[in-house]
Design a protein around this motif. Sequence first.
Motif, PDB file in Angstrom:
ATOM      1  N   VAL A   1       0.671  -1.281   0.087  1.00  0.00           N
ATOM      2  CA  VAL A   1      -0.038  -0.101  -0.098  1.00  0.00           C
ATOM      3  C   VAL A   1       0.988   1.287  -0.062  1.00  0.00           C
ATOM      4  O   VAL A   1       0.594   2.055  -0.911  1.00  0.00           O
ATOM      5  CB  VAL A   1      -0.782  -0.047   1.205  1.00  0.00           C
ATOM      6  CG1 VAL A   1      -1.860   1.336   1.397  1.00  0.00           C
ATOM      7  CG2 VAL A   1      -1.789  -1.170   1.082  1.00  0.00           C
ATOM      8  N   SER A   2       1.819   1.235   0.738  1.00  0.00           N
ATOM      9  CA  SER A   2       2.581   2.417   0.925  1.00  0.00           C
ATOM     10  C   SER A   2       3.421   2.756  -0.415  1.00  0.00           C
ATOM     11  O   SER A   2       3.601   3.646  -0.957  1.00  0.00           O
ATOM     12  CB  SER A   2       3.889   2.049   1.685  1.00  0.00           C
ATOM     13  OG  SER A   2       3.273   1.867   3.383  1.00  0.00           O
ATOM     14  N   LYS A   3       3.720   1.469  -1.166  1.00  0.00           N
ATOM     15  CA  LYS A   3       4.482   1.659  -2.401  1.00  0.00           C
ATOM     16  C   LYS A   3       3.398   2.250  -3.554  1.00  0.00           C
ATOM     17  O   LYS A   3       3.658   3.130  -4.503  1.00  0.00           O
ATOM     18  CB  LYS A   3       5.002   0.537  -2.666  1.00  0.00           C
ATOM     19  CG  LYS A   3       6.020   0.564  -4.224  1.00  0.00           C
ATOM     20  CD  LYS A   3       6.813  -0.716  -4.419  1.00  0.00           C
ATOM     21  CE  LYS A   3       7.735  -0.784  -5.485  1.00  0.00           C
ATOM     22  NZ  LYS A   3       8.550  -1.783  -5.866  1.00  0.00           N
ATOM     23  N   CYS A   4       2.261   1.808  -3.499  1.00  0.00           N
ATOM     24  CA  CYS A   4       1.354   2.172  -4.494  1.00  0.00           C
ATOM     25  C   CYS A   4       0.960   3.501  -4.352  1.00  0.00           C
ATOM     26  O   CYS A   4       0.325   4.309  -5.115  1.00  0.00           O
ATOM     27  CB  CYS A   4      -0.023   1.211  -4.099  1.00  0.00           C
ATOM     28  SG  CYS A   4      -1.689   1.563  -5.113  1.00  0.00           S
ATOM     29  N   MET A   5       1.091   4.026  -2.875  1.00  0.00           N
ATOM     30  CA  MET A   5       0.457   5.545  -2.709  1.00  0.00           C
ATOM     31  C   MET A   5       1.320   6.274  -3.619  1.00  0.00           C
ATOM     32  O   MET A   5       0.774   7.637  -3.790  1.00  0.00           O
ATOM     33  CB  MET A   5       0.819   5.680  -1.135  1.00  0.00           C
ATOM     34  CG  MET A   5      -0.383   5.088  -0.308  1.00  0.00           C
ATOM     35  SD  MET A   5      -1.924   5.995  -0.552  1.00  0.00           S
ATOM     36  CE  MET A   5      -2.984   4.972   0.453  1.00  0.00           C
ATOM     37  N   GLN A   6       2.587   6.108  -4.116  1.00  0.00           N
ATOM     38  CA  GLN A   6       3.519   6.910  -4.911  1.00  0.00           C
ATOM     39  C   GLN A   6       2.450   7.446  -6.181  1.00  0.00           C
ATOM     40  O   GLN A   6       2.748   8.323  -6.853  1.00  0.00           O
ATOM     41  CB  GLN A   6       4.605   6.138  -5.092  1.00  0.00           C
ATOM     42  CG  GLN A   6       5.567   6.018  -4.025  1.00  0.00           C
ATOM     43  CD  GLN A   6       6.569   5.272  -4.369  1.00  0.00           C
ATOM     44  OE1 GLN A   6       6.933   4.945  -5.375  1.00  0.00           O
ATOM     45  NE2 GLN A   6       7.646   4.729  -3.364  1.00  0.00           N
ATOM     46  N   TYR A   7       1.730   6.438  -6.746  1.00  0.00           N
ATOM     47  CA  TYR A   7       0.991   6.659  -7.655  1.00  0.00           C
ATOM     48  C   TYR A   7      -0.487   6.952  -7.610  1.00  0.00           C
ATOM     49  O   TYR A   7      -0.909   7.800  -8.438  1.00  0.00           O
ATOM     50  CB  TYR A   7       1.003   5.217  -8.441  1.00  0.00           C
ATOM     51  CG  TYR A   7       2.284   4.511  -8.646  1.00  0.00           C
ATOM     52  CD1 TYR A   7       3.318   5.011  -9.482  1.00  0.00           C
ATOM     53  CD2 TYR A   7       2.488   3.425  -7.949  1.00  0.00           C
ATOM     54  CE1 TYR A   7       4.464   4.455  -9.657  1.00  0.00           C
ATOM     55  CE2 TYR A   7       3.852   2.830  -7.750  1.00  0.00           C
ATOM     56  CZ  TYR A   7       5.011   3.414  -8.791  1.00  0.00           C
ATOM     57  OH  TYR A   7       6.006   2.835  -8.889  1.00  0.00           O
ATOM     58  N   VAL A   8      -1.067   6.812  -6.336  1.00  0.00           N
ATOM     59  CA  VAL A   8      -2.504   7.199  -6.542  1.00  0.00           C
ATOM     60  C   VAL A   8      -2.672   8.022  -5.159  1.00  0.00           C
ATOM     61  O   VAL A   8      -3.637   8.264  -4.636  1.00  0.00           O
ATOM     62  CB  VAL A   8      -3.447   5.819  -6.331  1.00  0.00           C
ATOM     63  CG1 VAL A   8      -3.327   4.905  -7.521  1.00  0.00           C
ATOM     64  CG2 VAL A   8      -2.986   5.184  -4.927  1.00  0.00           C
ATOM     65  N   LYS A   9      -1.664   8.853  -4.946  1.00  0.00           N
ATOM     66  CA  LYS A   9      -1.482   9.490  -3.677  1.00  0.00           C
ATOM     67  C   LYS A   9      -2.654  10.570  -3.892  1.00  0.00           C
ATOM     68  O   LYS A   9      -3.569  10.992  -2.778  1.00  0.00           O
ATOM     69  CB  LYS A   9      -0.262  10.135  -3.442  1.00  0.00           C
ATOM     70  CG  LYS A   9      -0.282  11.142  -2.433  1.00  0.00           C
ATOM     71  CD  LYS A   9       1.182  11.641  -1.939  1.00  0.00           C
ATOM     72  CE  LYS A   9       1.993  12.216  -3.078  1.00  0.00           C
ATOM     73  NZ  LYS A   9       3.294  12.557  -2.744  1.00  0.00           N
ATOM     74  N   SER A  10      -2.695  11.213  -5.178  1.00  0.00           N
ATOM     75  CA  SER A  10      -3.727  12.389  -5.076  1.00  0.00           C
ATOM     76  C   SER A  10      -5.133  11.928  -4.926  1.00  0.00           C
ATOM     77  O   SER A  10      -6.063  12.401  -4.314  1.00  0.00           O
ATOM     78  CB  SER A  10      -3.440  12.987  -6.536  1.00  0.00           C
ATOM     79  OG  SER A  10      -3.787  12.174  -7.436  1.00  0.00           O
ATOM     80  N   VAL A  11      -5.411  10.699  -5.438  1.00  0.00           N
ATOM     81  CA  VAL A  11      -6.564  10.157  -5.513  1.00  0.00           C
ATOM     82  C   VAL A  11      -7.161   9.837  -4.085  1.00  0.00           C
ATOM     83  O   VAL A  11      -8.171  10.015  -3.580  1.00  0.00           O
ATOM     84  CB  VAL A  11      -6.797   8.818  -6.371  1.00  0.00           C
ATOM     85  CG1 VAL A  11      -8.382   8.146  -6.343  1.00  0.00           C
ATOM     86  CG2 VAL A  11      -6.624   9.177  -7.872  1.00  0.00           C
ATOM     87  N   ILE A  12      -6.230   9.200  -3.354  1.00  0.00           N
ATOM     88  CA  ILE A  12      -6.660   8.804  -1.798  1.00  0.00           C
ATOM     89  C   ILE A  12      -6.868   9.900  -1.143  1.00  0.00           C
ATOM     90  O   ILE A  12      -7.800  10.260  -0.003  1.00  0.00           O
ATOM     91  CB  ILE A  12      -5.580   8.036  -1.222  1.00  0.00           C
ATOM     92  CG1 ILE A  12      -5.152   6.609  -2.032  1.00  0.00           C
ATOM     93  CG2 ILE A  12      -5.596   7.657   0.124  1.00  0.00           C
ATOM     94  CD1 ILE A  12      -6.255   5.924  -2.073  1.00  0.00           C
ATOM     95  N   TYR A  13      -5.848  11.186  -1.346  1.00  0.00           N
ATOM     96  CA  TYR A  13      -6.495  12.258  -0.644  1.00  0.00           C
ATOM     97  C   TYR A  13      -7.824  13.044  -0.929  1.00  0.00           C
ATOM     98  O   TYR A  13      -8.203  13.466  -0.106  1.00  0.00           O
ATOM     99  CB  TYR A  13      -5.032  13.448  -0.972  1.00  0.00           C
ATOM    100  CG  TYR A  13      -3.702  13.136  -0.482  1.00  0.00           C
ATOM    101  CD1 TYR A  13      -3.714  12.385   0.602  1.00  0.00           C
ATOM    102  CD2 TYR A  13      -2.670  13.743  -0.870  1.00  0.00           C
ATOM    103  CE1 TYR A  13      -2.502  11.961   1.025  1.00  0.00           C
ATOM    104  CE2 TYR A  13      -1.407  13.693  -0.541  1.00  0.00           C
ATOM    105  CZ  TYR A  13      -1.281  12.595   0.531  1.00  0.00           C
ATOM    106  OH  TYR A  13      -0.148  12.323   1.164  1.00  0.00           O
TER     107      TYR A  13
END
Length: 970
Positions: free
Chosen positions: A540-552
Amino acid sequence: MTSIFDQYEQASQVSQRSKPVSEAMTSSGYITMQMEDNTPMFSKQKMNFNPSDTITHVSVANDYLVLAMANGKLFRLDLKQPDKHEEIEYTKFHPNAKLTGIFLDPLGYHLLLAFIARNKDGYPELVYLHRKSSKLKSVSKSRNYEVTEVGWNYENLSENSTGPILLGTSQGHILETELEADSDRMFTVNQQYWRQIFDIGRGTDIPITGIQFHRVGTSNKFFIFITTPTRLYQFIGNAVTTDGKPSLQSIFYPYLTTPETGFQEIPSTLKYSRLQFYFDKNNIPKTFAWLTEPGVFYGQLDPTSQQNSNSLFTQGELINYPPDSEPKTEAPLAFVLTEFHVLLMYSDKVKAISLLNQELVYEDTYSVSHGKLKNIIKDPKRRTIWAVTDKAVFRYKVVREERNVWRIYCDREQFNLAKEYCHHNPAFVDVINVKHAELLYSKGDYEGSARIYAESKSSFETVCLKFLEKEQINALKVYLSSRLEALEEEDKTLISMIVIWMTELYLSQLGLLRRSGKTNSEQYHQIQSDFEVFLLHPKVSKCMQYVKSVIYDLMSSHGDKQNLIKLTLINEDYENVVAQHIYKKSYLEALNMLQTLKKPDLFYQFAPVLIEETPKHTVNTLISQGAKLNPAKLLPAFLSCETDETHVTEIIRYLEFMHQNFNVKDKAIHNYLLTLYVEHDNDALMRYLERQGSDVTMVNYDVHYALRLCREKKLSSACVKLSALLELWEAAVELALQVDLALAKSVADMTRDAETQRSLWLYIAEHVITKNQDLKEAMSFLKECPLIKIEDILPFFSDVVTIDHFREPICQSLEEYNNQIEELKAEMEDATKSAEYVRGEIASFRGRAAVVGAGAACAQCGIALLLRPFYLFPCGHRLHADCLLAEVQPALGPARRNKLADLQRQLSVLSNIELSTATSSGLPLREVLRNELDDIVATECIFCGEYMISCIDKPFIPDEDWDRVMKEWE
């Protein structure tokens, strides 16, 4: 060429195919994989030897086959050497008896033949035959005992002795004995002991049909199974060990005085029954089966279990015989137990039944040409299965009998066992997982079902829809989490989709509980904890690099500021949270966040806005960070804010704090602080300049910049200080005179150069006297600065001033000049006397002579002085020229050593004519070179001059001579 009967028999072997699994195979991700093994599970092969007569009995152990035939002969064959066999006639030994059974021990070395009398006058008898002997020997004490079963000792490894064994008789007696082959006794066998230890029938004649005994683990405890036509008895106890051999009699002691207990009874009209054990790979009995009229009683052996002290087995069940096409079916005559099947022998066929689901899996019909089936047995050592008819012997081959076990366990919902027996076949495992998951789903265990579904290859969309239809969000999260664990890092798209979906599920659950006012409930805290663990997952932490803006965006849409902040902490994306606080004008929260994060770069980034909006709190936060922040990087923020008193005061407070507590020396910081002082606080400016000192090399600000700034602001006192710092004395004094006379005097005293100081004082004096023509003040200058004389200041007075006003200073000045003249005269007289003394000494030295005797020796080497050129010093020391040269040369400096070498070279190289040539001084060249050489070598005596002082640390005895000197002293 295969006979027509053999072809018929092969055609009669029918392997029943297992039923397909209940679920459709489309539920599995494996589509084209072969699911069935077409190799026959059971197949038989006829042995290529023909007995000489009808077979009546058979026994096999350890690849050793013994047949009893109707012609009264025994047929023995080592199956490893099928071409060699022998026949032994046994009717001669006991012609009036009938053979009722033969029993071969597990090693295949000890054979027992049981006989009964054909008439009333006879008696039953037991005969022993050793494998390596052809002589039958009677067991003498066996008369009157009709042996029907033998319980062999499976621990025995001796070829000459049977070890302790149990015998069962037709009257129900249990006998314990040990037989040993004795080559010296022709007609009897050596019996170590013979004793009756128990009576199953307790006085009634009940034949023993089966005996098995085995040790429990590595202890002295043994368990014994004994069967009659209708009962299965169990005994367990400790055996007495003598010479390493157990005595089983003690096991029966507790059962002699107790009622009949510990038996399983099954009604039967048959006069026989059969007992079989199955052994695992370590030769430990694992299961047992007991053939009776209603069926085969089967169970798992567990002699170590303490759950039921009256039973040595668990999961006992009666397996019914398979139905036959004939209306009346006889019971099987014999059977063989394998791990998962039981092979039942009838008079004309063999059937195999699964022990797990009691289904018929194999049926083999025998041709009448071979006669009726006599027995089916299993080699206890080699685990081979043999079927014997009247005229032939067959061997059964078992190939992967466990192949369908996984299906059975799966249908019985024993999924762990099903996986164990599918041998890691991925297609089978997937089918098992799907069925297991569907079962849990039907029972309402949705989370357990989700975990199993995640291990299967079922359609992702289908499984998700199943849980969504039931609104089982927790189960859906479990499934998604498990699928996430199984994904490879290369599956970035699917990982991103699962991460976003699970985040939405968590946020929805938390939002629903917040709206319901259940933020303090255990459920809320559990979901929050699970969400935090989920965010910390490596994938999940690694995936956040790509979908961070969506999660925010998701968190913002749910208004979940708390988790948004936590996520930014996990992702180290603090800029976003601080920016949101500032956007919402929550400046104090932004400052608290910055203070918590301890990220200096964020301070530098957001300081311009924060110090503009809330200068006091911002400066307090900056001060709390101390040396963690670089003040130079905060200068852009300070320069960009408004220049009102509030902001300037706070900025000065911060800069003064950093300077006083952390000794900040950055020139840009000091220049900015000085600028603020110049523009807003002149008193603080003067204090600052005073603290910085009067050494231009030690101040932290740009003095030229400061002077220019102060001139622009017309700060005279500061300009004087700065001009003096730059040693612009004239300008400093000129400015100081405009401010204060005392300041000008202090500036004049700062200079260290007397001439400059005198000129500055004259300038001050000229300024003051020219302006005021004050005689008293002029006299005070003479007292304050001794460098100024009365004659220096007289030109500054006007012509109207008379000399009477300066009488006293002039007289004082003349008196000082007179004293100086007297001192000079005294010095001249002393110099004259010293010169005359020196001239006298030189004259006396020229007439001085020294006498060198013939016996004089060199002070260095001790050899006669007159043998070589030498030097004579005024102190009286005399040295050879070469000795003095060798001593002085190492102590010379590089230049003088080079000069000495050059002089020596010239004296040795130049010819006599060249050396005799006169120089400009009138002396020959040789004499000049000699004088220069003497000046270097013979300047002073090496014993009386400075050379001796410089050699004070030199040892008296050189290192290379130390050994020699030590030997001389010895």
